[in-house]
Design a protein around this motif. Structure first.
Motif, PDB file in Angstrom:
ATOM      1  N   SER A 275       3.281   6.789  -0.135  1.00 31.25           N
ATOM      2  CA  SER A 275       2.005   6.132   0.153  1.00 31.25           C
ATOM      3  C   SER A 275       1.898   4.815  -0.609  1.00 31.25           C
ATOM      4  N   HIS A 276       2.482   4.753  -1.797  1.00 32.96           N
ATOM      5  CA  HIS A 276       2.522   3.498  -2.553  1.00 32.96           C
ATOM      6  C   HIS A 276       3.362   2.465  -1.814  1.00 32.96           C
ATOM      7  N   LYS A 277       4.487   2.895  -1.263  1.00 30.75           N
ATOM      8  CA  LYS A 277       5.318   1.980  -0.476  1.00 30.75           C
ATOM      9  C   LYS A 277       4.585   1.496   0.768  1.00 30.75           C
ATOM     10  N   LEU A 278       3.800   2.376   1.380  1.00 30.86           N
ATOM     11  CA  LEU A 278       3.032   1.988   2.568  1.00 30.86           C
ATOM     12  C   LEU A 278       1.980   0.928   2.239  1.00 30.86           C
ATOM     13  N   ILE A 279       1.278   1.095   1.124  1.00 32.30           N
ATOM     14  CA  ILE A 279       0.238   0.132   0.779  1.00 32.30           C
ATOM     15  C   ILE A 279       0.854  -1.212   0.392  1.00 32.30           C
ATOM     16  N   ILE A 280       2.018  -1.181  -0.233  1.00 36.66           N
ATOM     17  CA  ILE A 280       2.716  -2.426  -0.555  1.00 36.66           C
ATOM     18  C   ILE A 280       3.147  -3.130   0.726  1.00 36.66           C
ATOM     19  N   ALA A 281       3.667  -2.362   1.689  1.00 34.16           N
ATOM     20  CA  ALA A 281       4.082  -2.944   2.967  1.00 34.16           C
ATOM     21  C   ALA A 281       2.886  -3.547   3.703  1.00 34.16           C
ATOM     22  N   ALA A 282       1.754  -2.844   3.682  1.00 34.88           N
ATOM     23  CA  ALA A 282       0.553  -3.354   4.349  1.00 34.88           C
ATOM     24  C   ALA A 282       0.063  -4.632   3.668  1.00 34.88           C
ATOM     25  N   TYR A 283       0.083  -4.661   2.345  1.00 29.96           N
ATOM     26  CA  TYR A 283      -0.340  -5.850   1.607  1.00 29.96           C
ATOM     27  C   TYR A 283       0.555  -7.037   1.944  1.00 29.96           C
ATOM     28  N   GLN A 284       1.870  -6.813   1.947  1.00 28.51           N
ATOM     29  CA  GLN A 284       2.806  -7.895   2.248  1.00 28.51           C
ATOM     30  C   GLN A 284       2.612  -8.415   3.673  1.00 28.51           C
ATOM     31  N   GLU A 285       2.347  -7.494   4.591  1.00 26.72           N
ATOM     32  CA  GLU A 285       2.124  -7.889   5.982  1.00 26.72           C
ATOM     33  C   GLU A 285       0.883  -8.771   6.112  1.00 26.72           C
ATOM     34  N   LEU A 286      -0.181  -8.382   5.423  1.00 19.81           N
ATOM     35  CA  LEU A 286      -1.417  -9.166   5.476  1.00 19.81           C
ATOM     36  C   LEU A 286      -1.287 -10.481   4.705  1.00 19.81           C
TER      37      LEU A 286
ATOM     38  N   LYS B 215       1.532 -12.288   4.029  1.00 21.05           N
ATOM     39  CA  LYS B 215       2.455 -13.246   4.658  1.00 21.05           C
ATOM     40  C   LYS B 215       2.061 -13.585   6.090  1.00 21.05           C
ATOM     41  N   LYS B 216       1.143 -12.806   6.673  1.00 19.34           N
ATOM     42  CA  LYS B 216       0.688 -12.999   8.051  1.00 19.34           C
ATOM     43  C   LYS B 216       1.846 -12.949   9.048  1.00 19.34           C
ATOM     44  N   GLU B 217       2.719 -11.981   8.859  1.00 18.32           N
ATOM     45  CA  GLU B 217       3.809 -11.772   9.815  1.00 18.32           C
ATOM     46  C   GLU B 217       4.018 -10.274  10.007  1.00 18.32           C
ATOM     47  N   ALA B 218       4.638  -9.931  11.106  1.00 14.38           N
ATOM     48  CA  ALA B 218       4.818  -8.525  11.468  1.00 14.38           C
ATOM     49  C   ALA B 218       5.743  -7.811  10.477  1.00 14.38           C
ATOM     50  N   TYR B 219       5.514  -6.514  10.329  1.00 12.51           N
ATOM     51  CA  TYR B 219       6.311  -5.690   9.422  1.00 12.51           C
ATOM     52  C   TYR B 219       7.708  -5.479   9.999  1.00 12.51           C
ATOM     53  N   LYS B 220       8.718  -5.668   9.169  1.00 12.22           N
ATOM     54  CA  LYS B 220      10.102  -5.411   9.569  1.00 12.22           C
ATOM     55  C   LYS B 220      10.600  -4.215   8.770  1.00 12.22           C
TER      56      LYS B 220
END
Length: 114
Positions: free
Chosen positions: A58-69, A71-76
């Protein structure tokens, strides 16, 4: 000799609804076929146990969501079986097994299979 510093496993006090949602999302992410989070969960499961592994996911998920928001680019999704890492893992496994056999007083000669 490598010194290992143990980090705290306590979660900080935060939004209970967000924590619950992230935990439920982590459970879902670990059940998706051939996914990075599933692979990471199973690696952590062996060392940490189910609940701590889920908190880590869940920590990895929140980090991924933060990075996505941010950088304003889709999650890879990270690559699952990168050839470089797979070869490195294979070499490490070979070395570990050779060391174990040499401790049992066996000599080992490796020849690659054609």
């Amino acid at each position: 000799m490598r010194v290992v510093v143990k980090k705290s496993t306590r979660t900080i006090h935060g939004n209970k609804h967000l924590q619950t949602t992230l935990t439920q999302s982590a459970w879902g992410a670990t059940r998706k076929k051939e996914d990075y989070f599933k692979q990471k969960y199973h690696k952590l499961l062996v060392r940490k146990g189910a609940k701590k592994a889920i908190v880590a996911i869940s920590h990895k998920l929140i980090i991924a969501a933060y990075q996505e928001l941010n950088k304003k680019e889709a999650y890879k999704t990270p690559l699952l079986n990168d050839k470089k890492h797979e070869e490195k893992r294979k070499q490490k496994e070979i070395q570990k097994n050779m060391t174990a056999l040499s401790k049992l007083e066996f000599t080992v000669r490796l020849t690659p299979v054609s």
